[in-house]
Design an enzyme around this catalytic site. Structure first.
Site, PDB file in Angstrom:
ATOM      1  CE  LYS A 196     103.307  28.179 -24.035  1.00 25.69           C
ATOM      2  NZ  LYS A 196     102.259  27.522 -24.857  1.00 25.69           N
TER       3      LYS A 196
HETATM    4  O1  LIG Z   1     101.260  28.953 -19.060  1.00 26.38           O
HETATM    5  C1  LIG Z   1     100.712  28.372 -19.995  1.00 26.38           C
HETATM    6  C2  LIG Z   1     100.908  28.721 -21.315  1.00 26.38           C
HETATM    7  C3  LIG Z   1     100.224  28.044 -22.288  1.00 26.38           C
HETATM    8  N1  LIG Z   1      99.377  27.036 -21.996  1.00 26.38           N
HETATM    9  C4  LIG Z   1      98.654  26.374 -23.116  1.00 26.38           C
HETATM   10  O2  LIG Z   1      97.242  26.614 -22.952  1.00 26.38           O
HETATM   11  C5  LIG Z   1      96.517  25.441 -23.261  1.00 26.38           C
HETATM   12  C6  LIG Z   1      95.802  24.927 -22.033  1.00 26.38           C
HETATM   13  O3  LIG Z   1      95.078  23.751 -22.335  1.00 26.38           O
HETATM   14  P1  LIG Z   1      94.006  23.094 -21.318  1.00 26.38           P
HETATM   15  O4  LIG Z   1      93.583  21.854 -22.033  1.00 26.38           O
HETATM   16  O5  LIG Z   1      92.875  24.080 -21.158  1.00 26.38           O
HETATM   17  O6  LIG Z   1      94.710  22.817 -20.048  1.00 26.38           O
HETATM   18  C7  LIG Z   1      97.524  24.461 -23.843  1.00 26.38           C
HETATM   19  O7  LIG Z   1      97.602  24.698 -25.236  1.00 26.38           O
HETATM   20  C8  LIG Z   1      98.826  24.869 -23.195  1.00 26.38           C
HETATM   21  O8  LIG Z   1      99.941  24.517 -23.970  1.00 26.38           O
HETATM   22  C9  LIG Z   1      99.175  26.695 -20.703  1.00 26.38           C
HETATM   23  O9  LIG Z   1      98.391  25.781 -20.377  1.00 26.38           O
HETATM   24  N2  LIG Z   1      99.845  27.379 -19.726  1.00 26.38           N
END
Ligand SMILES: O=c1ccn([C@@H]2O[C@H](COP(=O)(O)O)[C@@H](O)[C@H]2O)c(=O)[nH]1
Length: 312
Positions: A104
């Site tokens: 990001k």
């Molecule tokens: O809007 C957003 C942007 C990035 N993320 C990232 O994706 C993964 C989600 O992890 P889970 O364990 O599947 O919940 C994580 O790296 C976040 O930083 C997001 O969730 N939402």
């Protein structure tokens, strides 16, 4: 130079699904087999993150088209953690996976140029030295506006790399700023509309642009609205699983062929061995639980979204 969206779509077609395994290594959740091998020093924990990431890559390579590394979990452990991320990302590329670094990043234009060269291009070093990160794609923040996006778009175009710009995030307070209305439409729609303009020159033969969007699974109405408003933009959809997003929520993010989106799941896959049902089924074979969780997600998306057409 090939186009990152075309490359990702070729991988999606070759494995028959659009699952992205999120590598968010939380050392306290590592299997005992890995935790026990390394001391609890910064270097030791970083080494355990590398070992865990490599083990996950061994399981998921060949099953999914792409992995997404969450930079934060590596950066937490300083230079050693960052080195572990570098090694793990190289390991993913060696295994033929499309590599997304979720950093990001962004800043004013002249600083964004350095991020773009660093993650996607080449730093100014002698010819013999390779790129610094060589990610296939990077997540970026659009808050600084067009001059923060332009350097990334230019390097992505020159080097065949991809970008995923935050449009509608998956977190509970996503709407605090993203839903504020300006000039008659919410901020996330302003970002989406500008993104469609910026994405045009990076469109590949697949019809999709190397400049994509992050749109969370946890806001299905906005996901459907954005799919209609952003033809030709690939969505990176986080929020499936641990954050509550379901396959049925994601269905509207795809086009009629089942393309147009990749769906990330991090905790739900890499720590699947913590699930009581999978523990009962696979015992200490944590890799089997991870593999099972990937197949389960592939089947769920195939049954409940147009992504089932990718398997035909
Ligand atoms: O809007 C957003 C942007 C990035 N993320 C990232 O994706 C993964 C989600 O992890 P889970 O364990 O599947 O919940 C994580 O790296 C976040 O930083 C997001 O969730 N939402």
């Amino acid at each position: 130079m090939d186009n990152a969206a075309d490359r990702l779509i070729a991988r999606i077609r070759s494995v028959g699904n659009a699952v992205v395994v999120g590598i968010d290594p939380r050392p306290s959740q590592f299997p005992a087999e890995i935790r026990g091998r390394f001391p609890e020093t910064r270097a030791g924990v970083a080494e355990s993150m590398r070992a865990f990431s490599e083990a996950i890559l061994d399981v998921v390579a060949g099953l999914v088209p792409a992995v997404k590394f969450q930079s934060a979990f590596f950066e937490e452990f300083g230079p050693e953690g960052v080195a572990a991320l570098h090694q793990a990302a190289a390991g993913a590329r060696r295994r033929g996976l499309f590599v997304i670094i979720d950093g990001k990043r962004n800043d004013i234009g002249s600083t964004a140029e350095a991020y773009a060269r660093g993650y996607l291009g080449r730093p100014p070093v002698s010819e013999g030295e390779g790129p610094s990160w060589d990610a296939d794609a990077l997540t970026i923040n659009p808050y600084l506006g067009g001059d923060g996006i332009a350097p990334f778009a230019s390097v992505a175009s020159e080097r065949g790399k991809g970008l995923f710009v935050l449009v509608r995030t998956s977190n509970p307070s996503a709407g605090d700023f993203q839903d504020l209305v300006a000039d008659g439409k919410p901020i996330y729609r302003h970002v989406a509309d500008r993104l469609v303009e910026w994405a045009g020159p990076l469109r590949g033969e697949s019809g999709y642009s190397a400049l994509g969007a992050v749109v969370g699974a946890t806001y299905p109405e906005q996901l459907a609205e954005l799919r209609a408003a952003m033809p030709g933009i690939l969505f990176l959809i986080p929020g499936y699983g641990a954050q509550g997003g379901r396959a049925t929520d994601i269905a509207a993010g795809c086009d009629a062929q089942g393309l147009g989106a990749v769906v990330n799941c991090s905790r739900g896959i890499i720590f699947a061995f913590e699930r009581p049902d999978l523990r009962a089924r696979f015992g200490d074979d944590w890799r089997a639980a991870v593999s099972f969780a990937v197949r389960e997600m592939v089947d769920d998306l195939a049954a409940n979204t147009p992504m089932g057409r990718l398997q035909a």
